[in-house]
Design a protein around this motif. Sequence first.
Motif, PDB file in Angstrom:
ATOM      1  N   UNK A   1       0.866  -1.189   0.000  1.00 23.00           N
ATOM      2  CA  UNK A   1       0.000   0.000   0.000  1.00 23.00           C
ATOM      3  C   UNK A   1       0.900   1.236   0.000  1.00 23.00           C
ATOM      4  N   UNK A   2       1.294   1.618  -1.206  1.00 21.78           N
ATOM      5  CA  UNK A   2       2.231   2.725  -1.403  1.00 21.78           C
ATOM      6  C   UNK A   2       1.632   3.712  -2.386  1.00 21.78           C
ATOM      7  N   UNK A   3       1.629   4.984  -2.019  1.00 22.87           N
ATOM      8  CA  UNK A   3       1.216   6.031  -2.949  1.00 22.87           C
ATOM      9  C   UNK A   3       2.443   6.498  -3.734  1.00 22.87           C
ATOM     10  N   UNK A   4       2.267   6.659  -5.025  1.00 16.77           N
ATOM     11  CA  UNK A   4       3.347   7.152  -5.883  1.00 16.77           C
ATOM     12  C   UNK A   4       2.844   8.337  -6.698  1.00 16.77           C
TER      13      UNK A   4
ATOM     14  N   UNK B   1      -2.058  11.479   3.911  1.00 13.92           N
ATOM     15  CA  UNK B   1      -2.821  11.113   2.723  1.00 13.92           C
ATOM     16  C   UNK B   1      -3.623   9.837   2.902  1.00 13.92           C
ATOM     17  N   UNK B   2      -3.221   8.995   3.837  1.00 18.52           N
ATOM     18  CA  UNK B   2      -3.922   7.737   4.039  1.00 18.52           C
ATOM     19  C   UNK B   2      -3.469   6.677   3.068  1.00 18.52           C
ATOM     20  N   UNK B   3      -3.900   5.419   3.314  1.00 16.77           N
ATOM     21  CA  UNK B   3      -3.487   4.310   2.441  1.00 16.77           C
ATOM     22  C   UNK B   3      -4.130   4.391   1.066  1.00 16.77           C
TER      23      UNK B   3
ATOM     24  N   UNK C   1       7.579   8.964  -3.556  1.00 21.28           N
ATOM     25  CA  UNK C   1       6.624   8.241  -2.715  1.00 21.28           C
ATOM     26  C   UNK C   1       6.167   9.155  -1.582  1.00 21.28           C
ATOM     27  N   UNK C   2       4.921   9.668  -1.615  1.00 24.87           N
ATOM     28  CA  UNK C   2       4.449  10.546  -0.548  1.00 24.87           C
ATOM     29  C   UNK C   2       3.870   9.826   0.661  1.00 24.87           C
TER      30      UNK C   2
END
Length: 220
Positions: free
Chosen positions: A137-140, A213-215, A154-155
């Motif tokens: 679970x990574x935001x890009x 930002x959350x998952x 990656x934020x």
Amino acid sequence: MASDARPRFFVLDRAMDSSHDTDFERTGGPIGEAPRCHLCGSFIGMRVWLPPRRGALMLYREGFGDFVDAGGDDYLVSARFVEAFRAEGLTGLSDFEPVEIVRVRTRRRSAQSKLPPPYFHTVPVFGGAAVDEARSRIRRHKPIDCDWCRETNVPAIHGFTLEQWRGEDVFFARGMPGSPIVSERFVRFVERHQFTNMKLIPTEKYTWDPMGLGPLRPEL
């Protein structure tokens, strides 16, 4: 029910507020170029800290830690850590090179007379494993366009897993900026020798989200 045979990994971080909380400030040593991906040319690390390396330690509590963050991709480890790491055949750290400690700052009167142990510079290898995007679970900020380095901004991170592990015990994972990752064998090594100033967080529980930002997706 069959057990999950996938190896477990842990994020290695400094144990702030522990009894051996130790920090480091560089005061000498030139800076070289940052490493780049051999396929796409993206930066895959911080600029290299070159010898002669020297700096000051900050001792926050009772004793000097065995593991100290030296900024960038660089770390200091104690002489007893180096001896045990070599003796037990662990892998994933660069050659250990001595660092000159020019000063020790303390915040506790009882620690002001303590002399630091010898410290050695090291850098974890890059690419010991890669992020398993489907199980993480990574935001890009953008899609991955190089399958080797997998470098993107990656934020936020809310747990991740790895794939393509090559067997190193300490490494920076492809597609995962920040702290180094370690194997279960390294965790047992730390526990057995009671090495200090290390915080070991299971990768599936690791969270880094400075902007809230959350998952990206529900927990897997």
